[in-house]
Scaffold this motif. Sequence first.
Motif, PDB file in Angstrom:
ATOM      1  N   PRO A  38      37.377  42.599  36.511  1.00  0.00           N
ATOM      2  CA  PRO A  38      37.671  43.387  37.237  1.00  0.00           C
ATOM      3  C   PRO A  38      37.527  43.433  39.012  1.00  0.00           C
ATOM      4  N   ARG A  39      36.625  42.512  39.177  1.00  0.00           N
ATOM      5  CA  ARG A  39      36.177  42.260  40.533  1.00  0.00           C
ATOM      6  C   ARG A  39      36.844  40.957  40.945  1.00  0.00           C
ATOM      7  N   GLY A  40      37.654  40.343  40.249  1.00  0.00           N
ATOM      8  CA  GLY A  40      38.468  38.989  40.536  1.00  0.00           C
ATOM      9  C   GLY A  40      37.503  38.036  40.424  1.00  0.00           C
ATOM     10  N   GLU A  41      36.703  37.984  39.916  1.00  0.00           N
ATOM     11  CA  GLU A  41      35.660  36.749  39.460  1.00  0.00           C
ATOM     12  C   GLU A  41      36.067  36.268  38.257  1.00  0.00           C
ATOM     13  N   LEU A  42      36.253  34.523  38.331  1.00  0.00           N
ATOM     14  CA  LEU A  42      36.843  33.841  37.444  1.00  0.00           C
ATOM     15  C   LEU A  42      35.740  33.929  36.067  1.00  0.00           C
ATOM     16  N   VAL A  79      41.285  25.994  41.049  1.00  0.00           N
ATOM     17  CA  VAL A  79      40.843  27.603  40.234  1.00  0.00           C
ATOM     18  C   VAL A  79      39.746  28.058  40.531  1.00  0.00           C
ATOM     19  N   HIS A  80      38.653  26.935  40.329  1.00  0.00           N
ATOM     20  CA  HIS A  80      37.238  27.428  40.637  1.00  0.00           C
ATOM     21  C   HIS A  80      37.009  27.610  41.625  1.00  0.00           C
ATOM     22  N   ALA A  81      37.456  26.749  42.972  1.00  0.00           N
ATOM     23  CA  ALA A  81      37.270  27.088  44.216  1.00  0.00           C
ATOM     24  C   ALA A  81      37.901  28.061  45.006  1.00  0.00           C
ATOM     25  N   ALA A  82      38.827  28.795  44.344  1.00  0.00           N
ATOM     26  CA  ALA A  82      39.706  29.703  44.655  1.00  0.00           C
ATOM     27  C   ALA A  82      38.939  31.122  44.356  1.00  0.00           C
ATOM     28  N   LEU A 134      39.054  35.942  43.524  1.00  0.00           N
ATOM     29  CA  LEU A 134      40.315  36.273  43.886  1.00  0.00           C
ATOM     30  C   LEU A 134      40.200  37.436  44.057  1.00  0.00           C
ATOM     31  N   PRO A 135      41.338  37.927  45.065  1.00  0.00           N
ATOM     32  CA  PRO A 135      41.303  39.412  45.509  1.00  0.00           C
ATOM     33  C   PRO A 135      41.245  40.416  44.295  1.00  0.00           C
ATOM     34  N   ASP A 138      42.059  43.424  30.105  1.00  0.00           N
ATOM     35  CA  ASP A 138      41.819  42.179  30.252  1.00  0.00           C
ATOM     36  C   ASP A 138      42.636  41.568  31.209  1.00  0.00           C
ATOM     37  N   LEU A 139      42.268  40.880  31.979  1.00  0.00           N
ATOM     38  CA  LEU A 139      42.924  39.879  33.079  1.00  0.00           C
ATOM     39  C   LEU A 139      43.442  38.550  32.762  1.00  0.00           C
TER      40      LEU A 139
END
Length: 76
Positions: free
Chosen positions: A21-25, A47-50, A53-54, A64-65
């Motif tokens: 929910p915080r945008g963490e991968l 993807v890991h470097a990004a 995410l917001p 679930d995202l």
Amino acid sequence: MSKPRGIRLSGEVGLRIALDPRGELIDARIESSSGNRMLDRLALRSVHAASPLPPPPVEIQDYDLVFSVKFSFRVL
């Protein structure tokens, strides 16, 4: 993250990514390979470097995202 200099390869990588929910991968994996391990690793590394995410809108933070994303690499 851009494609490293000197890489003259084309291909498309399908990734499955999961976010909290915080945008963490939470997870990133290859759904469909480009056929080239270098491009596949580059897509995962991007993807890991990004991350993070917001954060998503509050209205969907209880779900679930999980997303399917295509990365296209083209030689120009």
